[in-house]
Design a protein around this motif. Structure first.
Motif, PDB file in Angstrom:
ATOM      1  N   ALA A   1     -10.764  -4.734  -4.225  1.00  0.00           N
ATOM      2  CA  ALA A   1      -9.316  -5.553  -4.407  1.00  0.00           C
ATOM      3  C   ALA A   1      -9.532  -6.129  -6.066  1.00  0.00           C
ATOM      4  O   ALA A   1      -8.667  -5.940  -6.833  1.00  0.00           O
ATOM      5  N   GLU A   2     -10.764  -6.473  -6.472  1.00  0.00           N
ATOM      6  CA  GLU A   2     -10.705  -6.987  -7.638  1.00  0.00           C
ATOM      7  C   GLU A   2     -10.802  -6.042  -8.806  1.00  0.00           C
ATOM      8  O   GLU A   2     -10.122  -6.327 -10.001  1.00  0.00           O
ATOM      9  N   GLN A   3     -11.347  -4.825  -8.463  1.00  0.00           N
ATOM     10  CA  GLN A   3     -11.159  -3.804  -9.441  1.00  0.00           C
ATOM     11  C   GLN A   3      -9.583  -3.151  -9.513  1.00  0.00           C
ATOM     12  O   GLN A   3      -9.196  -2.945 -10.667  1.00  0.00           O
ATOM     13  N   ARG A   4      -9.005  -3.118  -8.589  1.00  0.00           N
ATOM     14  CA  ARG A   4      -7.637  -2.627  -8.276  1.00  0.00           C
ATOM     15  C   ARG A   4      -6.810  -3.803  -9.215  1.00  0.00           C
ATOM     16  O   ARG A   4      -6.101  -3.625 -10.096  1.00  0.00           O
ATOM     17  N   GLU A   5      -7.078  -4.829  -8.737  1.00  0.00           N
ATOM     18  CA  GLU A   5      -6.110  -5.821  -9.437  1.00  0.00           C
ATOM     19  C   GLU A   5      -6.140  -6.136 -11.038  1.00  0.00           C
ATOM     20  O   GLU A   5      -5.381  -6.321 -11.589  1.00  0.00           O
ATOM     21  N   SER A   6      -7.785  -6.000 -11.296  1.00  0.00           N
ATOM     22  CA  SER A   6      -7.843  -6.193 -12.993  1.00  0.00           C
ATOM     23  C   SER A   6      -7.181  -4.944 -13.546  1.00  0.00           C
ATOM     24  O   SER A   6      -7.180  -5.150 -14.707  1.00  0.00           O
ATOM     25  N   LEU A   7      -6.694  -3.939 -12.972  1.00  0.00           N
ATOM     26  CA  LEU A   7      -6.187  -2.986 -13.697  1.00  0.00           C
ATOM     27  C   LEU A   7      -4.682  -3.047 -13.499  1.00  0.00           C
ATOM     28  O   LEU A   7      -4.120  -2.109 -14.170  1.00  0.00           O
ATOM     29  N   SER A   8      -3.980  -3.847 -12.711  1.00  0.00           N
ATOM     30  CA  SER A   8      -2.620  -3.930 -12.550  1.00  0.00           C
ATOM     31  C   SER A   8      -2.036  -4.502 -13.849  1.00  0.00           C
ATOM     32  O   SER A   8      -2.451  -5.311 -14.519  1.00  0.00           O
ATOM     33  N   LEU A   9      -0.808  -3.947 -13.974  1.00  0.00           N
ATOM     34  CA  LEU A   9       0.299  -4.398 -15.066  1.00  0.00           C
ATOM     35  C   LEU A   9       0.405  -5.907 -14.969  1.00  0.00           C
ATOM     36  O   LEU A   9       0.409  -6.590 -15.900  1.00  0.00           O
ATOM     37  N   GLY A  10       0.482  -6.431 -13.749  1.00  0.00           N
ATOM     38  CA  GLY A  10       0.801  -7.824 -13.659  1.00  0.00           C
ATOM     39  C   GLY A  10      -0.163  -8.715 -14.374  1.00  0.00           C
ATOM     40  O   GLY A  10      -0.002  -9.580 -15.045  1.00  0.00           O
ATOM     41  N   LEU A  11      -1.578  -8.217 -13.889  1.00  0.00           N
ATOM     42  CA  LEU A  11      -2.627  -9.077 -14.526  1.00  0.00           C
ATOM     43  C   LEU A  11      -2.854  -8.798 -15.840  1.00  0.00           C
ATOM     44  O   LEU A  11      -3.194  -9.802 -16.960  1.00  0.00           O
ATOM     45  N   LEU A  12      -2.709  -7.578 -16.216  1.00  0.00           N
ATOM     46  CA  LEU A  12      -2.874  -7.163 -17.681  1.00  0.00           C
ATOM     47  C   LEU A  12      -1.888  -7.964 -18.721  1.00  0.00           C
ATOM     48  O   LEU A  12      -2.249  -8.463 -19.844  1.00  0.00           O
ATOM     49  N   VAL A  13      -0.804  -8.309 -18.323  1.00  0.00           N
ATOM     50  CA  VAL A  13       0.254  -9.172 -18.877  1.00  0.00           C
ATOM     51  C   VAL A  13      -0.466 -10.407 -19.035  1.00  0.00           C
ATOM     52  O   VAL A  13      -0.461 -11.191 -20.067  1.00  0.00           O
TER      53      VAL A  13
ATOM     54  N   ARG B   1      -0.517 -14.506  -5.813  1.00  0.00           N
ATOM     55  CA  ARG B   1      -1.230 -13.797  -4.916  1.00  0.00           C
ATOM     56  C   ARG B   1      -0.585 -13.149  -3.680  1.00  0.00           C
ATOM     57  O   ARG B   1       0.028 -13.920  -3.062  1.00  0.00           O
ATOM     58  N   PHE B   2      -0.766 -11.917  -3.393  1.00  0.00           N
ATOM     59  CA  PHE B   2      -0.019 -11.589  -2.258  1.00  0.00           C
ATOM     60  C   PHE B   2      -0.804 -10.347  -1.466  1.00  0.00           C
ATOM     61  O   PHE B   2      -1.206  -9.548  -2.022  1.00  0.00           O
ATOM     62  N   THR B   3      -1.459 -10.747  -0.407  1.00  0.00           N
ATOM     63  CA  THR B   3      -2.540 -10.081   0.316  1.00  0.00           C
ATOM     64  C   THR B   3      -1.940  -8.992   1.531  1.00  0.00           C
ATOM     65  O   THR B   3      -1.771  -9.081   2.506  1.00  0.00           O
ATOM     66  N   ALA B   4      -1.396  -7.812   0.619  1.00  0.00           N
ATOM     67  CA  ALA B   4      -0.709  -6.798   1.366  1.00  0.00           C
ATOM     68  C   ALA B   4      -1.543  -5.647   1.256  1.00  0.00           C
ATOM     69  O   ALA B   4      -2.203  -5.356   0.077  1.00  0.00           O
ATOM     70  N   THR B   5      -1.678  -4.586   2.218  1.00  0.00           N
ATOM     71  CA  THR B   5      -2.246  -3.430   1.978  1.00  0.00           C
ATOM     72  C   THR B   5      -1.607  -2.694   1.003  1.00  0.00           C
ATOM     73  O   THR B   5      -0.655  -2.722   0.743  1.00  0.00           O
ATOM     74  N   ALA B   6      -2.047  -1.476   0.707  1.00  0.00           N
ATOM     75  CA  ALA B   6      -1.680  -0.535  -0.288  1.00  0.00           C
ATOM     76  C   ALA B   6      -0.465   0.184   0.446  1.00  0.00           C
ATOM     77  O   ALA B   6       0.547   0.521  -0.106  1.00  0.00           O
ATOM     78  N   GLU B   7      -0.528   0.316   1.835  1.00  0.00           N
ATOM     79  CA  GLU B   7       0.701   0.770   2.586  1.00  0.00           C
ATOM     80  C   GLU B   7       1.708   0.195   2.673  1.00  0.00           C
ATOM     81  O   GLU B   7       2.941   0.463   2.547  1.00  0.00           O
ATOM     82  N   GLN B   8       1.505  -1.274   2.772  1.00  0.00           N
ATOM     83  CA  GLN B   8       2.690  -2.338   2.607  1.00  0.00           C
ATOM     84  C   GLN B   8       3.411  -2.091   1.421  1.00  0.00           C
ATOM     85  O   GLN B   8       4.717  -2.282   1.422  1.00  0.00           O
ATOM     86  N   ARG B   9       2.645  -2.052   0.444  1.00  0.00           N
ATOM     87  CA  ARG B   9       3.291  -2.013  -1.040  1.00  0.00           C
ATOM     88  C   ARG B   9       3.749  -0.805  -1.222  1.00  0.00           C
ATOM     89  O   ARG B   9       5.184  -0.705  -1.904  1.00  0.00           O
TER      90      ARG B   9
ATOM     91  N   GLU C   1      14.213  12.586 -11.120  1.00  0.00           N
ATOM     92  CA  GLU C   1      13.302  13.033 -10.131  1.00  0.00           C
ATOM     93  C   GLU C   1      12.446  11.624  -9.878  1.00  0.00           C
ATOM     94  O   GLU C   1      11.795  11.390 -10.813  1.00  0.00           O
ATOM     95  N   PHE C   2      12.345  10.867  -8.708  1.00  0.00           N
ATOM     96  CA  PHE C   2      11.713   9.698  -8.419  1.00  0.00           C
ATOM     97  C   PHE C   2      10.657   9.960  -7.399  1.00  0.00           C
ATOM     98  O   PHE C   2      10.473  10.838  -6.410  1.00  0.00           O
ATOM     99  N   THR C   3       9.408   9.625  -7.946  1.00  0.00           N
ATOM    100  CA  THR C   3       8.236   9.896  -7.013  1.00  0.00           C
ATOM    101  C   THR C   3       7.186   8.504  -7.170  1.00  0.00           C
ATOM    102  O   THR C   3       7.092   7.802  -7.894  1.00  0.00           O
ATOM    103  N   VAL C   4       6.851   8.274  -5.792  1.00  0.00           N
ATOM    104  CA  VAL C   4       5.785   7.220  -5.687  1.00  0.00           C
ATOM    105  C   VAL C   4       4.572   7.437  -6.128  1.00  0.00           C
ATOM    106  O   VAL C   4       3.967   8.442  -5.281  1.00  0.00           O
ATOM    107  N   ARG C   5       4.028   6.882  -7.050  1.00  0.00           N
ATOM    108  CA  ARG C   5       2.521   7.317  -7.588  1.00  0.00           C
ATOM    109  C   ARG C   5       1.651   6.125  -7.439  1.00  0.00           C
ATOM    110  O   ARG C   5       2.103   4.833  -7.555  1.00  0.00           O
ATOM    111  N   CYS C   6       0.228   6.277  -7.616  1.00  0.00           N
ATOM    112  CA  CYS C   6      -0.567   5.345  -7.805  1.00  0.00           C
ATOM    113  C   CYS C   6      -0.540   4.880  -9.209  1.00  0.00           C
ATOM    114  O   CYS C   6      -1.025   5.780 -10.136  1.00  0.00           O
ATOM    115  N   ILE C   7       0.103   3.941  -9.702  1.00  0.00           N
ATOM    116  CA  ILE C   7       0.121   3.192 -10.978  1.00  0.00           C
ATOM    117  C   ILE C   7      -0.654   2.093 -11.271  1.00  0.00           C
ATOM    118  O   ILE C   7      -0.309   1.159 -10.616  1.00  0.00           O
ATOM    119  N   ASN C   8      -1.550   2.123 -12.126  1.00  0.00           N
ATOM    120  CA  ASN C   8      -2.493   0.870 -12.355  1.00  0.00           C
ATOM    121  C   ASN C   8      -3.120   0.503 -10.967  1.00  0.00           C
ATOM    122  O   ASN C   8      -3.099  -0.801 -11.194  1.00  0.00           O
TER     123      ASN C   8
END
Length: 290
Positions: free
Chosen positions: A96-108, A162-170, A237-244
């Motif tokens: 979770a730390e590795q993923r969050e450290s790459l998120s746009l929200g944290l980078l901001v 903080r929001f403790t949700a799974t990737a599927e929930q997001r 065209e809209f696509t759900v992708r893994c972004i950051n």
């Protein structure tokens, strides 16, 4: 293992480090290339991984000073360059730390920090370096590093929900948000948004985008529902992708990447949306393999 192979084995980790420090993927690539040139010309390196980490970190620290000046003069809100993370180009995203450290929200949020604070935070949170190791990278004593890291965590925590949700929930939240936006359904959007939701848009003065953040559930809902009335929406065209490291929306027009939208869910609904339409900032993501 020859020198090139040794470097390539480290490339994803180095690119991930440089990107987290700079918030700009294209700049991060340049730093990694410069690190390779130094590596190729070096002799007597006993621990290549540590040596390369130090070189990349210090190259980024040098660039961060000039980057801050550019961002202060930026037209409209500044957001990081988004990257697709379906692959492992930016190192492992197993925790979770590795993923969050790459998120746009944290980078901001990392923009609040001084360059040394940012380096201490990223090296510790995303890559698990000890305070002693960080001190060796930054040429600082361990006590100083602890102070930098403590200040960095405090500044970041002040702005983080903080929001403790799974990737599927997001992902489901993102899909529901997309459906409501495409249908122009204000009521559905309002149900997904927190009362104090904020919509940030980064056009960089290159394309039309809100120059100021849109604040409040009703205004954000109307802002996104209004996008459905844009004539281009019918051809997008809209696509759900893994972004950051998290689910987001990639919007293509005529086969070209036009926008990236990432939601920041909280316990009471989506607290922030971040939309990047500046074509310069989408160039790296557009060139990434699908």
């Amino acid at each position: 293992m020859d020198r090139l192979a040794r470097f390539e084995a480290n490339r994803p980790r180095l690119l991930g480090l440089a990107y987290r420090l700079l918030g700009e993927a294209s700049e991060a690539e340049d730093v990694v290339q410069e690190a390779y040139l130094r590596w190729d010309a070096s002799t007597g390196v006993e621990v290549p991984e540590a040596w390369l980490t130090k070189v990349v970190t210090n190259l980024c620290l040098t660039r961060l000073s000039s980057a801050r000046v550019r961002r202060e003069r930026y037209t409209g809100p500044w957001l990081p360059e988004p990257v697709f993370t379906d692959r492992d180009e930016f190192g492992p995203l197993e925790t979770a730390e590795q993923r969050e450290s790459l998120s746009l929200g944290l980078l901001v949020l990392l923009e609040r920090l001084t360059p040394p604070e940012r380096a201490a935070f990223v090296l510790r949170e995303a890559f698990g370096h000890s305070h002693r190791e960080i001190g060796e990278i930054l040429d600082l004593d361990e006590t100083h590093v602890r102070q930098l890291y403590r200040r960095a965590r405090q500044h970041v925590s002040e702005g983080r929900k903080r929001f403790t949700a799974t990737a599927e929930q997001r992902r489901r939240i993102t899909e529901r948000f997309l459906a409501a936006t495409v249908e122009g359904d204000v009521a559905a959007l309002e149900k997904l948004l927190a009362a104090d939701a904020v919509a940030w848009s980064d056009g960089g003065g290159k394309v039309s985008a809100a120059r100021r953040p849109v604040t409040g559930r009703d205004k954000v809902a109307r802002y996104f529902s209004g996008l459905a009335r844009d004539p281009r929406a019918a051809h997008a065209e809209f696509t759900v992708r893994c972004i950051n490291g998290e689910p987001g929306l990639a919007v293509h027009l005529a086969g070209a990447l036009y926008a990236v939208v990432v939601l920041d869910p909280g316990d009471d609904g989506v607290v922030a949306t971040r939309t990047i339409v500046n074509p310069d900032k989408l160039a790296f993501a557009a060139a990434q393999p699908v």
